[in-house]
Design a protein around this motif. Sequence first.
Motif, PDB file in Angstrom:
ATOM      1  N   GLU A  78       8.697  19.596  71.910  1.00 46.16           N
ATOM      2  CA  GLU A  78       8.836  18.516  72.882  1.00 46.16           C
ATOM      3  C   GLU A  78       8.964  19.148  74.258  1.00 46.16           C
ATOM      4  O   GLU A  78       9.686  20.135  74.410  1.00 46.16           O
ATOM      5  CB  GLU A  78      10.092  17.677  72.620  1.00 46.16           C
TER       6      GLU A  78
ATOM      7  N   ASN B 249      10.428  10.539  69.010  1.00 42.56           N
ATOM      8  CA  ASN B 249       9.267  10.653  69.884  1.00 42.56           C
ATOM      9  C   ASN B 249       7.967  10.621  69.082  1.00 42.56           C
ATOM     10  O   ASN B 249       6.996   9.990  69.488  1.00 42.56           O
ATOM     11  CB  ASN B 249       9.350  11.922  70.724  1.00 42.56           C
TER      12      ASN B 249
ATOM     13  N   THR C  36      12.027   3.854  76.093  1.00 45.05           N
ATOM     14  CA  THR C  36      12.178   5.189  76.669  1.00 45.05           C
ATOM     15  C   THR C  36      13.573   5.705  76.338  1.00 45.05           C
ATOM     16  O   THR C  36      14.541   4.939  76.318  1.00 45.05           O
ATOM     17  CB  THR C  36      11.976   5.204  78.195  1.00 45.05           C
ATOM     18  N   THR C  37      13.645   6.984  76.077  1.00 43.61           N
ATOM     19  CA  THR C  37      14.913   7.638  75.736  1.00 43.61           C
ATOM     20  C   THR C  37      15.002   8.904  76.569  1.00 43.61           C
ATOM     21  O   THR C  37      14.305   9.879  76.301  1.00 43.61           O
ATOM     22  CB  THR C  37      14.978   7.975  74.232  1.00 43.61           C
ATOM     23  N   ASP C  38      15.836   8.881  77.599  1.00 48.86           N
ATOM     24  CA  ASP C  38      16.068  10.052  78.446  1.00 48.86           C
ATOM     25  C   ASP C  38      17.369  10.712  78.000  1.00 48.86           C
ATOM     26  O   ASP C  38      18.434  10.105  78.097  1.00 48.86           O
ATOM     27  CB  ASP C  38      16.165   9.651  79.921  1.00 48.86           C
TER      28      ASP C  38
ATOM     29  N   GLU D  17      12.404  19.000  80.557  1.00 45.08           N
ATOM     30  CA  GLU D  17      12.450  19.034  82.006  1.00 45.08           C
ATOM     31  C   GLU D  17      13.683  19.867  82.353  1.00 45.08           C
ATOM     32  O   GLU D  17      14.792  19.554  81.928  1.00 45.08           O
ATOM     33  CB  GLU D  17      12.592  17.610  82.538  1.00 45.08           C
TER      34      GLU D  17
ATOM     35  N   MET E 218      20.048  13.834  78.297  1.00 43.48           N
ATOM     36  CA  MET E 218      20.513  14.869  79.205  1.00 43.48           C
ATOM     37  C   MET E 218      21.439  15.837  78.469  1.00 43.48           C
ATOM     38  O   MET E 218      22.428  15.418  77.873  1.00 43.48           O
ATOM     39  CB  MET E 218      21.277  14.271  80.387  1.00 43.48           C
TER      40      MET E 218
ATOM     41  N   GLU F  96      21.865   5.547  78.008  1.00 49.24           N
ATOM     42  CA  GLU F  96      22.559   6.806  78.327  1.00 49.24           C
ATOM     43  C   GLU F  96      22.688   7.654  77.074  1.00 49.24           C
ATOM     44  O   GLU F  96      23.255   7.214  76.076  1.00 49.24           O
ATOM     45  CB  GLU F  96      23.962   6.531  78.876  1.00 49.24           C
TER      46      GLU F  96
ATOM     47  N   VAL G 260      10.407   9.789  74.625  1.00 47.80           N
ATOM     48  CA  VAL G 260      11.598  10.630  74.699  1.00 47.80           C
ATOM     49  C   VAL G 260      11.381  11.727  75.738  1.00 47.80           C
ATOM     50  O   VAL G 260      10.364  12.400  75.744  1.00 47.80           O
ATOM     51  CB  VAL G 260      11.936  11.266  73.332  1.00 47.80           C
ATOM     52  N   THR G 261      12.355  11.890  76.620  1.00 45.25           N
ATOM     53  CA  THR G 261      12.366  12.958  77.613  1.00 45.25           C
ATOM     54  C   THR G 261      13.669  13.728  77.462  1.00 45.25           C
ATOM     55  O   THR G 261      14.745  13.130  77.440  1.00 45.25           O
ATOM     56  CB  THR G 261      12.283  12.385  79.047  1.00 45.25           C
ATOM     57  N   ILE G 262      13.566  15.045  77.343  1.00 44.61           N
ATOM     58  CA  ILE G 262      14.746  15.905  77.253  1.00 44.61           C
ATOM     59  C   ILE G 262      14.929  16.568  78.612  1.00 44.61           C
ATOM     60  O   ILE G 262      14.045  17.279  79.094  1.00 44.61           O
ATOM     61  CB  ILE G 262      14.586  16.997  76.172  1.00 44.61           C
ATOM     62  N   LYS G 263      16.079  16.331  79.230  1.00 44.14           N
ATOM     63  CA  LYS G 263      16.413  16.948  80.516  1.00 44.14           C
ATOM     64  C   LYS G 263      17.482  18.005  80.260  1.00 44.14           C
ATOM     65  O   LYS G 263      18.603  17.679  79.889  1.00 44.14           O
ATOM     66  CB  LYS G 263      16.898  15.888  81.505  1.00 44.14           C
TER      67      LYS G 263
END
Length: 124
Positions: free
Chosen positions: A117, A85, A56-58, A120, A60, A23, A91-94
């Motif tokens: 990067e 990343n 993985t690093t999500d 989303e 938010m 998280e 890494v995903t940036i939401k």
Amino acid sequence: MDVISIKGTDDTPSVTLDKDKGEFVFEGRSLPEDVGDFYQPILNWLDAYAQEPNDTTDVMFKLEYFNTASSKVILDILLKFEEINDAKGGVTIKWHYHEDEEDMKEAGEEYEDIVSEPFEYIVY
């Protein structure tokens, strides 16, 4: 690794950084009186996390508002995730924004251009 869990106020965002649960959340309003005092433990935690990140690093971001001083630190945070990343990937940036707040979407787009990067975008 210790968990950072900060309850938001009218002037500070809620922040959860929990490596074990995966998280990474920044939510609310960011206009702390002393930006450095508020964000320095978060930046330190991210430095430590970068040494052994998850596969993985999500991340938010669901910010309603942030002031100019906070915008610089938000960029610093995003640059740390960019480094992670670049080194490991995953890494995903939401970037969440309210449907009536095009300014917040545009802020995300500006950050996306700087950190190179993909973001989303999620409307709520």
